[in-house]
Design an enzyme around this catalytic site. Structure first.
Site, mmCIF file in Angstrom:
data_model
loop_
_atom_site.group_PDB
_atom_site.id
_atom_site.type_symbol
_atom_site.label_atom_id
_atom_site.label_comp_id
_atom_site.label_asym_id
_atom_site.label_seq_id
_atom_site.Cartn_x
_atom_site.Cartn_y
_atom_site.Cartn_z
ATOM 1 N N HIS A 74 9.500 0.808 22.437
ATOM 2 C CA HIS A 74 9.903 2.069 22.175
ATOM 3 C C HIS A 74 10.034 2.302 20.696
ATOM 4 C CE1 HIS A 74 13.814 -0.471 21.394
ATOM 5 N NE2 HIS A 74 14.121 0.335 20.527
ATOM 6 N N ASP A 106 9.242 -3.727 27.192
ATOM 7 C CA ASP A 106 9.647 -2.966 25.877
ATOM 8 C C ASP A 106 9.081 -4.072 24.610
ATOM 9 O OD1 ASP A 106 10.720 -1.208 24.322
ATOM 10 O OD2 ASP A 106 12.477 -2.342 23.853
ATOM 11 N N SER A 190 15.637 -2.589 15.766
ATOM 12 C CA SER A 190 14.642 -2.943 16.839
ATOM 13 C C SER A 190 13.124 -3.217 16.370
ATOM 14 C CB SER A 190 14.561 -1.450 17.409
ATOM 15 O OG SER A 190 15.619 -1.136 18.344
#
Length: 229
Positions: A74, A106, A190
């Site tokens: 993502h 992901d 992230s």
């Protein structure tokens, strides 16, 4: 022991910036004659805008001039017409290419090419199979990326393992087996590594649960064994 771990691996964490041209629908009523009848015949009005997102990643392999970076899908999967810029610890910037994307877990791998004879710091991959609740956990990443807080180090423990059926919105991965940690993870973290006390990557920081948009001690990382597969 945290000091030694961070000294060995901190420079392996990179800053990722993704710029893309994204088409979005123009809100109805912004332009003359833009009503339901107009859109029935001509469809929704679209406009192109520049999107910039930031995140983290970490170097896990170097093959000659090719340097491979693990991150989240993502973080880098915005559009086909995008530019990915990697900033290393020494502030050197490189254009990155996507090697592989897996929205189901992901996980993503991107690659940069460095000059001849340049060696970069690499984080060794550990194992997430035998993690114990209460084990030390060290997170490194770039929280709130526009603020310049690169390579922030936070420490906590493994709060739980095998967390699944979590909803992070429409792009929630299908295959979930998250490590939960209370090491502070915030937006921009992230793609950064979750490390054990030996300085090995045991996870890829991926998401948080929060009532405020920031850290409340509930963060999630993709187990490195799942990423390795």
């Amino acid at each position: 022991p945290f000091v030694e771990v961070v000294r060995n691996v901190r420079e392996s964490v990179v800053h990722i910036q993704v710029e893309a041209e994204v088409e979005t629908r123009v809100p109805q009523g912004r332009f003359p004659f833009d009503d339901d009848l107009f859109r029935f015949f001509f469809g929704p009005m679209l406009e192109t805008r520049r999107s910039v997102s930031v995140g983290s990643g970490f170097i896990f392999r170097q093959d000659g001039n090719d340097v491979y970076i693990l991150t989240n899908n993502h973080v880098v999967d915005l559009s086909e017409n995008q530019t990915i810029t990697i900033t290393l610890a020494d502030k050197a910037k490189y254009r990155a290419d996507v090697v592989g994307l897996d929205p189901m877990t992901d996980v993503a791998i991107i690659k940069i090419t460095v000059p001849d004879n340049e060696q970069v710091s690499v984080i060794p991959l550990g194992s997430s199979e035998n993690l114990e609740i209460g084990d030390w956990a060290i997170a490194i990443g770039n929280p709130f990326g526009q603020l310049g807080l690169d390579r922030t180090v936070t420490v906590g423990v493994i709060s739980a393992t095998s967390r699944a059926s979590l909803n992070f919105g429409e792009r929630s991965p299908i295959y979930q087996d998250y490590i939960q940690t209370d090491a502070a993870i915030n937006p921009g973290h992230s793609g950064g590594p979750l490390l054990n006390i030996r300085g090995e990557a045991i996870g890829i920081n991926a998401a948080i649960t929060s009532t405020s948009g920031g850290n409340i001690g509930i963060g999630f990382a993709i187990p490195i064994d799942l990423a390795r597969k």
